[in-house]
Design a protein around this motif. Structure first.
Motif, PDB file in Angstrom:
ATOM      1  N   LEU A  48      -3.690   2.221 -13.241  1.00  0.00           N
ATOM      2  CA  LEU A  48      -4.310   1.741 -11.997  1.00  0.00           C
ATOM      3  C   LEU A  48      -5.801   2.062 -11.957  1.00  0.00           C
ATOM      4  O   LEU A  48      -6.374   2.225 -10.873  1.00  0.00           O
ATOM      5  CB  LEU A  48      -3.618   2.370 -10.782  1.00  0.00           C
ATOM      6  CG  LEU A  48      -2.147   2.027 -10.580  1.00  0.00           C
ATOM      7  CD1 LEU A  48      -1.544   2.892  -9.492  1.00  0.00           C
ATOM      8  CD2 LEU A  48      -1.971   0.551 -10.233  1.00  0.00           C
TER       9      LEU A  48
ATOM     10  N   GLU B 175       0.834  -1.200   0.000  1.00  0.00           N
ATOM     11  CA  GLU B 175       0.000   0.000   0.000  1.00  0.00           C
ATOM     12  C   GLU B 175       0.869   1.250   0.000  1.00  0.00           C
ATOM     13  O   GLU B 175       0.597   2.221  -0.728  1.00  0.00           O
ATOM     14  CB  GLU B 175      -0.930  -0.009   1.217  1.00  0.00           C
ATOM     15  CG  GLU B 175      -2.033  -1.052   1.148  1.00  0.00           C
ATOM     16  CD  GLU B 175      -3.073  -0.868   2.239  1.00  0.00           C
ATOM     17  OE1 GLU B 175      -2.957   0.110   3.015  1.00  0.00           O
ATOM     18  OE2 GLU B 175      -4.025  -1.674   2.303  1.00  0.00           O
TER      19      GLU B 175
ATOM     20  N   LEU C 138      -7.985  -0.087  -9.691  1.00  0.00           N
ATOM     21  CA  LEU C 138      -7.762  -0.039  -8.245  1.00  0.00           C
ATOM     22  C   LEU C 138      -8.607   1.087  -7.655  1.00  0.00           C
ATOM     23  O   LEU C 138      -8.617   2.204  -8.174  1.00  0.00           O
ATOM     24  CB  LEU C 138      -6.287   0.182  -7.938  1.00  0.00           C
ATOM     25  CG  LEU C 138      -5.839  -0.018  -6.482  1.00  0.00           C
ATOM     26  CD1 LEU C 138      -6.042  -1.466  -6.048  1.00  0.00           C
ATOM     27  CD2 LEU C 138      -4.376   0.382  -6.313  1.00  0.00           C
TER      28      LEU C 138
ATOM     29  N   GLY D  20      -0.061  -2.439  -6.995  1.00  0.00           N
ATOM     30  CA  GLY D  20      -1.516  -2.334  -6.948  1.00  0.00           C
ATOM     31  C   GLY D  20      -2.204  -3.683  -6.916  1.00  0.00           C
ATOM     32  O   GLY D  20      -3.208  -3.858  -6.224  1.00  0.00           O
TER      33      GLY D  20
ATOM     34  N   VAL E 226       2.578   1.658  -3.569  1.00  0.00           N
ATOM     35  CA  VAL E 226       1.745   2.137  -4.680  1.00  0.00           C
ATOM     36  C   VAL E 226       1.411   3.616  -4.494  1.00  0.00           C
ATOM     37  O   VAL E 226       1.366   4.386  -5.479  1.00  0.00           O
ATOM     38  CB  VAL E 226       0.467   1.281  -4.813  1.00  0.00           C
ATOM     39  CG1 VAL E 226      -0.521   1.547  -3.699  1.00  0.00           C
ATOM     40  CG2 VAL E 226      -0.197   1.509  -6.160  1.00  0.00           C
TER      41      VAL E 226
END
Length: 388
Positions: free
Chosen positions: A25, A8, A28, A103, A11
């Motif tokens: 991304l 976490e 996500l 991700g 990213v």
């Protein structure tokens, strides 16, 4: 620090260093992050990116305003967020170009957490329904869980389909319910007595009630004996039922006793076989929902299980509930709900085109063609393409 927390941070550090990584991304979402501050930061960078922040037009270095504006936007939703925290995230990112990989790690953790949470919700709904004599809450939660699994499969890039895990991670739906669970044992006992005393009642329940619907396996075996006698068209009474149980070895292996059968046959009172059967079915629905929830939770708590396998095994764990649900709908004279629409899937269009080309009709060589015509016929055949 757990690998998931590091992913976490990585990213977020990647998109703070290089806002262009957000283009890779789009699958996500902020809710996929475990920590609230991380959810707020990712939501902030998504919002600034959608609004066309000036940092997106930078050709060389990213301006400092990208970081400060992100912190300011995220600070509207969480407390205590400072610029130093954002810079610590930047330093925690080994390679900004690896943002899609980081991700996917975040998404993998979110899939396990989401499936676990919905499995717990399904179990709680099943428990509440069992105590209240209802099934609607369990079925709604099961539908919601199925929709979540389909959405997670789409985000992960896999096709949602039930796959048997091989070894069940939890007790099967026919296993004994937990202590304190409302089993409907009295209804089961009375139903068997009614069926033994008034065999015509079998016509009302035989189409949708199964031995596995009984919480007590012994009573389920008695119902199986009644069903066998009914299927063969033989008379049903205390003696024939005892004989059928003996033929099936239920007395020899201790599954049943003469006293148990006598209590069923002699303790009959007034009752409707159809109504009693519906009560047994209702208990079976909630019990099966709880068993499916326990199986799915056990799968989701296995961190070594890949997301694609977790999703497909969880869908398989819902299959027993689907089967019981269909019979519950039949017992109540209502059609079963339409199955959820499958996600669009299939081979790429280029492969479809190639397959259609290979399926096209080919000219048939005349009978008088020379033997060497086979090669010329093959020359007009569309070339085969591999299904990579």
């Amino acid at each position: 620090m757990s690998p998931l927390l590091e992913a976490e941070q990585a990213v977020l550090g990647a998109v703070l260093l290089d806002p262009g990584q957000l283009r890779q991304l789009d699958w996500l979402a902020p809710e996929h992050f475990h920590r609230p501050v991380h959810r707020a930061l990712f939501a902030a960078v998504r919002k600034l990116h959608a609004n066309g922040h000036a940092a997106l037009a930078a050709d060389t270095s990213v301006p400092l305003s990208w970081v400060t504006d992100t912190v300011a936007e995220a600070g509207r939703h969480v407390r205590g967020l400072t610029a130093s925290h954002a810079h610590s995230l930047i330093s925690a990112c080994p390679r900004p170009g690896h943002a899609p990989v980081y991700g996917r790690m975040v998404l993998e953790g979110a899939i396990h957490r989401s499936v676990t949470a919905h499995a717990i919700r399904l179990h709680q709904a099943a428990r509440a329904d069992a105590l209240q004599g209802d099934v609607e809450g369990s079925l709604r939660c099961a539908d919601m869980l199925r929709e979540v699994l389909s959405d997670l499969a789409r985000r992960w890039g896999t096709e949602p389909r039930p796959v048997d895990p091989g070894t069940p991670p939890a007790p099967t739906p026919s296993a004994a319910p937990p202590s304190g669970w409302a089993t409907g044992a009295e209804e089961e006992q009375v139903l068997l007595g009614v069926l033994a005393e008034r065999p015509k009642g079998m016509e009302e329940v035989v189409g949708w009630l199964r031995p596995a619907d009984f919480a007590d396996p012994a009573r389920g075996e008695v119902y199986r004996c009644l069903g066998a006698l009914h299927h063969r068209g033989e008379p049903i009474d205390r003696i024939t039922l005892l004989w059928e149980a003996q033929r099936r070895g239920l007395l020899a292996d201790g599954t049943l006793s003469r006293d148990q059968l006598a209590a069923i046959c002699d303790g009959v009172g007034p009752g409707s076989a159809e109504w009693l059967g519906e009560q047994v079915m209702r208990s079976s629905v909630t019990r099966t929902a709880a068993a499916s929830a326990r199986a799915i939770r056990a799968l989701a708590e296995n961190e070594a299980l890949a997301p694609g396998r977790l999703i497909n095994h969880a869908l398989h764990a819902l299959s027993p509930l689907d089967e019981v649900r269909t019979r519950w709908q039949a017992a109540n004279g209502r059609p079963a709900p339409n199955p959820p629409a499958a996600l669009p899937s299939g081979p790429p269009s280029a492969q479809v085109h190639a397959a259609l080309a290979r399926s096209a009709s080919r000219p048939i060589s005349p009978p008088s063609a020379p033997s060497g015509s086979a090669a010329s016929s093959a020359a007009v055949r569309p070339p085969s393409r591999g299904h990579g």
